[in-house]
Design a protein around this motif. Structure first.
Motif, PDB file in Angstrom:
ATOM      1  N   LEU A  79     -28.033   8.401 -12.199  1.00  0.00           N
ATOM      2  CA  LEU A  79     -27.048   8.724 -10.860  1.00  0.00           C
ATOM      3  C   LEU A  79     -26.234  10.008 -10.715  1.00  0.00           C
ATOM      4  N   VAL A  80     -26.609  10.939 -12.114  1.00  0.00           N
ATOM      5  CA  VAL A  80     -26.676  12.758 -11.870  1.00  0.00           C
ATOM      6  C   VAL A  80     -26.532  13.216 -11.015  1.00  0.00           C
ATOM      7  N   GLU A  81     -28.325  12.116 -11.105  1.00  0.00           N
ATOM      8  CA  GLU A  81     -29.275  13.637  -9.586  1.00  0.00           C
ATOM      9  C   GLU A  81     -28.454  13.453  -8.957  1.00  0.00           C
ATOM     10  N   VAL A  82     -27.838  12.532  -8.088  1.00  0.00           N
ATOM     11  CA  VAL A  82     -27.019  12.526  -7.248  1.00  0.00           C
ATOM     12  C   VAL A  82     -26.472  13.909  -6.651  1.00  0.00           C
ATOM     13  N   SER A  83     -25.233  14.229  -8.232  1.00  0.00           N
ATOM     14  CA  SER A  83     -24.736  14.863  -7.436  1.00  0.00           C
ATOM     15  C   SER A  83     -25.643  16.370  -6.980  1.00  0.00           C
ATOM     16  N   ASN A  84     -26.248  16.261  -7.819  1.00  0.00           N
ATOM     17  CA  ASN A  84     -27.589  17.489  -7.974  1.00  0.00           C
ATOM     18  C   ASN A  84     -27.772  17.818  -6.144  1.00  0.00           C
ATOM     19  N   ILE A  85     -27.724  16.815  -5.058  1.00  0.00           N
ATOM     20  CA  ILE A  85     -27.869  17.794  -3.759  1.00  0.00           C
ATOM     21  C   ILE A  85     -26.817  18.948  -3.502  1.00  0.00           C
ATOM     22  N   PHE A  86     -25.651  17.996  -3.748  1.00  0.00           N
ATOM     23  CA  PHE A  86     -23.753  19.004  -4.068  1.00  0.00           C
ATOM     24  C   PHE A  86     -24.393  20.570  -3.881  1.00  0.00           C
ATOM     25  N   LEU A  87     -25.302  19.952  -5.508  1.00  0.00           N
ATOM     26  CA  LEU A  87     -24.716  21.708  -6.125  1.00  0.00           C
ATOM     27  C   LEU A  87     -26.539  22.496  -5.675  1.00  0.00           C
ATOM     28  N   THR A  88     -26.833  22.091  -5.362  1.00  0.00           N
ATOM     29  CA  THR A  88     -28.016  22.058  -4.471  1.00  0.00           C
ATOM     30  C   THR A  88     -27.534  22.920  -3.635  1.00  0.00           C
ATOM     31  N   ILE A 110     -16.639  18.173  -1.793  1.00  0.00           N
ATOM     32  CA  ILE A 110     -17.600  16.826  -2.369  1.00  0.00           C
ATOM     33  C   ILE A 110     -18.436  16.776  -2.814  1.00  0.00           C
ATOM     34  N   ASN A 111     -18.800  18.874  -3.776  1.00  0.00           N
ATOM     35  CA  ASN A 111     -19.557  18.889  -5.304  1.00  0.00           C
ATOM     36  C   ASN A 111     -18.457  18.578  -6.314  1.00  0.00           C
ATOM     37  N   LEU A 112     -17.025  18.794  -5.901  1.00  0.00           N
ATOM     38  CA  LEU A 112     -15.753  18.733  -7.657  1.00  0.00           C
ATOM     39  C   LEU A 112     -15.898  16.264  -7.568  1.00  0.00           C
ATOM     40  N   VAL A 113     -15.688  15.991  -6.538  1.00  0.00           N
ATOM     41  CA  VAL A 113     -15.661  14.915  -6.011  1.00  0.00           C
ATOM     42  C   VAL A 113     -17.360  14.202  -6.428  1.00  0.00           C
ATOM     43  N   MET A 114     -18.294  14.803  -6.126  1.00  0.00           N
ATOM     44  CA  MET A 114     -19.593  13.731  -6.867  1.00  0.00           C
ATOM     45  C   MET A 114     -19.946  14.305  -8.056  1.00  0.00           C
ATOM     46  N   TYR A 115     -19.386  15.286  -8.621  1.00  0.00           N
ATOM     47  CA  TYR A 115     -19.523  15.673  -9.691  1.00  0.00           C
ATOM     48  C   TYR A 115     -19.182  14.418 -11.356  1.00  0.00           C
ATOM     49  N   PHE A 116     -17.929  14.447 -10.150  1.00  0.00           N
ATOM     50  CA  PHE A 116     -16.805  13.031 -11.585  1.00  0.00           C
ATOM     51  C   PHE A 116     -17.788  11.721 -10.617  1.00  0.00           C
ATOM     52  N   ALA A 117     -17.750  10.974  -9.767  1.00  0.00           N
ATOM     53  CA  ALA A 117     -18.178   9.903  -9.874  1.00  0.00           C
ATOM     54  C   ALA A 117     -19.763   9.463 -10.108  1.00  0.00           C
ATOM     55  N   PHE A 118     -20.897  10.706 -10.623  1.00  0.00           N
ATOM     56  CA  PHE A 118     -22.221  10.439 -10.618  1.00  0.00           C
ATOM     57  C   PHE A 118     -22.718  11.281 -11.363  1.00  0.00           C
ATOM     58  N   ARG A 119     -21.888  11.704 -12.842  1.00  0.00           N
ATOM     59  CA  ARG A 119     -21.796  13.310 -13.310  1.00  0.00           C
ATOM     60  C   ARG A 119     -20.951  12.025 -15.286  1.00  0.00           C
ATOM     61  N   LEU A 120     -19.731  12.357 -14.589  1.00  0.00           N
ATOM     62  CA  LEU A 120     -19.224  12.652 -15.374  1.00  0.00           C
ATOM     63  C   LEU A 120     -18.505  11.119 -15.771  1.00  0.00           C
ATOM     64  N   ALA A 121     -18.768  10.353 -14.526  1.00  0.00           N
ATOM     65  CA  ALA A 121     -18.710   8.731 -14.955  1.00  0.00           C
ATOM     66  C   ALA A 121     -19.003   8.119 -15.941  1.00  0.00           C
ATOM     67  N   PRO A 122     -20.792   7.965 -14.851  1.00  0.00           N
ATOM     68  CA  PRO A 122     -20.971   7.175 -16.032  1.00  0.00           C
ATOM     69  C   PRO A 122     -22.227   8.192 -17.272  1.00  0.00           C
ATOM     70  N   GLN A 123     -21.337   9.127 -16.974  1.00  0.00           N
ATOM     71  CA  GLN A 123     -21.956  10.205 -18.950  1.00  0.00           C
ATOM     72  C   GLN A 123     -20.472   9.238 -19.417  1.00  0.00           C
ATOM     73  N   ALA A 124     -19.455   9.634 -19.389  1.00  0.00           N
ATOM     74  CA  ALA A 124     -18.255   8.657 -19.850  1.00  0.00           C
ATOM     75  C   ALA A 124     -18.850   7.351 -20.595  1.00  0.00           C
ATOM     76  N   TYR A 125     -18.770   6.774 -19.290  1.00  0.00           N
ATOM     77  CA  TYR A 125     -19.226   5.097 -19.413  1.00  0.00           C
ATOM     78  C   TYR A 125     -19.836   5.114 -20.632  1.00  0.00           C
ATOM     79  N   LEU A 126     -21.005   5.921 -19.992  1.00  0.00           N
ATOM     80  CA  LEU A 126     -22.203   5.217 -21.287  1.00  0.00           C
ATOM     81  C   LEU A 126     -22.452   5.659 -23.222  1.00  0.00           C
ATOM     82  N   THR A 127     -22.168   7.014 -23.423  1.00  0.00           N
ATOM     83  CA  THR A 127     -21.552   7.867 -24.459  1.00  0.00           C
ATOM     84  C   THR A 127     -20.209   6.472 -24.765  1.00  0.00           C
ATOM     85  N   TRP A 128     -19.724   6.294 -24.373  1.00  0.00           N
ATOM     86  CA  TRP A 128     -18.191   4.975 -24.627  1.00  0.00           C
ATOM     87  C   TRP A 128     -19.145   3.610 -25.523  1.00  0.00           C
TER      88      TRP A 128
END
Length: 187
Positions: A79-88, A110-128
């Motif tokens: 899912l982190v790849e979704v935020s790559n759109i806005f980083l690019t 938008i990039n900040l929101v996508m970073y939270f939604a598609f990078r930080l949140a899934p990563q935090a959930y999986l780490t937990w």
């Protein structure tokens, strides 16, 4: 894959779907190709962070493909790849010096929101999830170590993003130059 089979989310360790498996296989191929491209085009020195990230992704994904376990975790991580759109888009706007600062400003948020939604949140959930439910031996230990390293990388990139887009005064050195150099602008 998750849209088509949301029930997969209830079994991160042993859930399986053919589209998810194919997605992980395709993504592994992409990471291998991009790694070889970086190496063969002599960009290893300037792109060492990408090489580390790609090596971690390739080794984790290959272990998932071979064992058939933790496939859902890999799909969630992709899912982190979704935020790559806005980083690019951010990188392209910075490189092209687009005369419309409003476009950059909109993408910045938008990039900040996508970073939270598609990078930080899934990563935090999986780490937990891994720290709480996965047995820390064998493949579980290997994947947990990979997740923790990815956590560090994602937080480092997030810090760079915040400094660059939201706190630019923190980036300046004593001579007024970027602390991290020009590469910082396109990371």
């Amino acid at each position: 894959s998750l849209w088509h089979s949301p029930e997969l989310l209830s079994d991160i360790q042993d859930g399986y779907s053919v589209p998810g498996h194919l997605l992980v296989c395709f993504s592994s191929g992409y990471f291998i190709h991009d790694t070889l491209d970086i190496i063969f085009n002599h960009q290893s020195r300037s792109s060492w962070e990408y090489l580390v990230h790609h090596a971690m992704a390739i080794s984790a994904f290959v272990s998932l493909i071979v064992t058939g376990r933790f496939l859902v975790a890999a799909v969630l991580l992709l899912l982190v790849e979704v935020s790559n759109i806005f980083l690019t888009v951010r990188m392209l706007l910075k490189m092209s010096n687009v005369p419309s600062p409003a476009l950059y400003e909109a993408n910045k948020y938008i990039n900040l929101v996508m970073y939270f939604a598609f990078r930080l949140a899934p990563q935090a959930y999986l780490t937990w999830y891994f720290l709480r439910y996965v047995e820390v031996q064998g493949q579980g230990a290997f994947l947990t170590a990979n997740l923790l390293l990815l956590d560090a990388m994602i937080l480092m990139y997030f810090s760079r993003l915040l400094r660059s887009d939201f706190f630019p005064s923190l980036r300046k050195g004593s001579a007024g130059r970027d602390v991290d150099g020009e590469k910082f602008l396109i990371d």
